[in-house]
Design a protein around this motif. Structure first.
Motif, PDB file in Angstrom:
ATOM      1  N   SER A 193       0.824  -1.206   0.000  1.00  0.00           N
ATOM      2  CA  SER A 193       0.000   0.000   0.000  1.00  0.00           C
ATOM      3  C   SER A 193       0.860   1.258   0.000  1.00  0.00           C
TER       4      SER A 193
ATOM      5  N   GLY B 260      -3.731   7.866  -7.870  1.00  0.00           N
ATOM      6  CA  GLY B 260      -4.620   6.830  -7.362  1.00  0.00           C
ATOM      7  C   GLY B 260      -4.907   5.768  -8.413  1.00  0.00           C
TER       8      GLY B 260
ATOM      9  N   ALA C 261      -3.356   1.875  -8.454  1.00  0.00           N
ATOM     10  CA  ALA C 261      -4.327   0.783  -8.451  1.00  0.00           C
ATOM     11  C   ALA C 261      -4.128  -0.140  -9.645  1.00  0.00           C
TER      12      ALA C 261
ATOM     13  N   VAL D  10      -4.314   2.087  -2.429  1.00  0.00           N
ATOM     14  CA  VAL D  10      -4.188   3.528  -2.201  1.00  0.00           C
ATOM     15  C   VAL D  10      -4.845   3.863  -0.860  1.00  0.00           C
TER      16      VAL D  10
ATOM     17  N   HIS E   4      -8.754   8.591  -3.755  1.00  0.00           N
ATOM     18  CA  HIS E   4      -9.731   7.507  -3.602  1.00  0.00           C
ATOM     19  C   HIS E   4     -10.492   7.283  -4.903  1.00  0.00           C
TER      20      HIS E   4
ATOM     21  N   ALA F 207      -8.471   5.528  -7.633  1.00  0.00           N
ATOM     22  CA  ALA F 207      -8.344   4.082  -7.412  1.00  0.00           C
ATOM     23  C   ALA F 207      -9.661   3.368  -7.694  1.00  0.00           C
TER      24      ALA F 207
ATOM     25  N   THR G 228      -8.693   0.630  -2.310  1.00  0.00           N
ATOM     26  CA  THR G 228      -8.386   1.857  -1.586  1.00  0.00           C
ATOM     27  C   THR G 228      -8.885   1.757  -0.154  1.00  0.00           C
TER      28      THR G 228
ATOM     29  N   VAL H 144     -16.058   3.387  -0.960  1.00  0.00           N
ATOM     30  CA  VAL H 144     -14.800   2.841  -0.436  1.00  0.00           C
ATOM     31  C   VAL H 144     -15.084   1.609   0.413  1.00  0.00           C
TER      32      VAL H 144
END
Length: 393
Positions: free
Chosen positions: A130, A151, A155, A161, A174, A177, A184, A207
């Motif tokens: 990460s 991001g 990814a 992320v 965010h 990704a 994320t 998310v």
């Protein structure tokens, strides 16, 4: 085979302590290290709030101890909190659980008491690969673009992320990704059942569905300025490195980078215009100990395994770059304007007359030069690619 879990009494004690002590309080961390969570909770519960006896736990002032006891007596039972998050599809993890990320132990006594998680992925597995992408809330369009690009790029390369779910760069990272169908993690400064900022309700839900929402704070707890600052150490500790995109001198994102440096992680920065106050903190980071990065490939080269190299960066290859050195010297002896004789070209090109003539005919066949009587000159298409701007009218 069932995954390893901390004993239930330990889990309950740690879950309760997340309501009693503030995140990152190293005094409480020393209690856990010395006495363990069960004994720490027992001493708090058995303490006489109104008595004259000193606190049964060391290192705490009487005023703070009184506040801690008051909070302990007002907290709901940990069983109730665990039931509450279970209904939300969330869970509590702590040291001793298989899902606990070992790199958080690098924080020492500032290590989280435990973590409340919302989402189906394994935090321990995701944290192994990460990168944190953080930056200004009040960022520019450039910051949004770079956050989203990093991001998505990370990814696409199989990296998770991690960011803070805030407005600006965090949200862009965010979304980048998520848009790349990647992984994320949002680390919040409030309970995982609360949405802050409120305008990010849809983002945080996405998310949680596609990644993980993480917090040290129990369900229902609200954010405070100090909790945002302390949250940054978790972001830094979870990841292999922190990338800062746009940050002023006093930006909290720089605090994440400083934690990364303190923990032996990589601290990276994306440069912006030198006239931009929003990038001033990033430039100070880069001027001192940070590493400059411009895209996901460069980030992965730094934090990834051996051989995960970014492509070599250089300008376009011009036809004259492919010429043999002796031929290139003859070509360089020709001026941008006007003609020269073979003797003049050979003198400046360090070649004999026969060799100069041979090189000139080679250059003519390639379209670089042309002959006019006894003189030679550059062709129109050969002038600009090989001459710096301003030398040709």
């Amino acid at each position: 085979m069932t995954a390893a879990r901390a004993p239930q009494e330990v889990r309950l004690a740690r879950a309760r302590l997340t309501r009693i002590v503030e995140p990152g309080w190293e005094v409480a961390g020393s209690w856990l290290r010395e006495f363990g969570p069960v004994e720490t909770v027992r001493r708090i519960d058995e303490a006489d709030e109104g008595g004259d006896e000193p606190p049964p736990l060391p290192g705490v002032r009487a005023e703070r101890w009184a506040g801690l006891l008051a909070r302990a007596r007002e907290t709901p039972s940990p069983e109730r909190d665990l039931e509450r998050v279970e209904k939300l599809g969330a869970r509590f993890v702590c040291p001793g659980d298989a899902e606990w990320p070992g790199q958080l132990d690098d924080l020492g006594d500032a290590r989280p008491v435990g973590l409340w998680l919302r989402g189906g992925a394994s935090l321990r597995m995701w944290a192994l690969r990460s990168v944190a992408v953080v930056g200004a809330r009040a960022c520019t369009e450039y910051g949004v673009r770079m956050g989203a690009s990093l991001g998505a790029g990370l990814a696409e390369r199989g990296w998770v992320v991690v960011s803070g779910g805030a407005y600006g760069v965090d949200a862009a990272a965010h979304r980048g990704a998520l848009g790349a169908a990647g992984a994320t993690v949002a680390v919040l400064a409030c309970g995982v059942d609360r949405i802050y900022p409120r305008g990010h309700a849809q983002l945080i839900d996405r998310v949680a569905e596609q990644g993980l929402v993480v917090s040290e704070l129990p369900p229902g707890d609200h954010p405070t300025p100090s909790r945002f600052i302390l949250r940054n150490r978790v972001i830094a500790a979870l990841t292999r490195g922190t990338v800062v995109v746009e940050a002023a001198y006093r930006s909290g994102a720089l605090g994440t980078a400083r934690w990364a440096q303190r923990l032996g992680r990589h601290a990276m920065g994306v440069p912006g215009p030198v006239t931009s106050s929003v990038s001033a903190g990033v430039h100070e980071l880069l001027r001192k100990e940070g590493v400059l990065v411009t895209d996901a490939a460069e980030v992965v080269e730094l934090v990834g395994e051996m051989g995960e190299l970014a492509p070599e960066r250089r300008g376009p290859v011009l036809p004259r770059d492919l010429l043999p050195p002796a031929t290139a010297r003859v070509l360089a002896a020709l001026p941008a304007q006007g003609m020269r004789s073979v003797a003049e070209i050979g003198r400046d090109g360090a070649a004999s007359a026969d060799d100069t003539i041979g090189r000139l005919y080679e250059l003519r066949s390639l379209g670089f030069v042309e002959r006019h009587g006894d003189g030679w000159q550059l062709t129109r298409q050969a002038i600009r690619p090989g001459i710096p701007d301003g030398d040709v009218p």
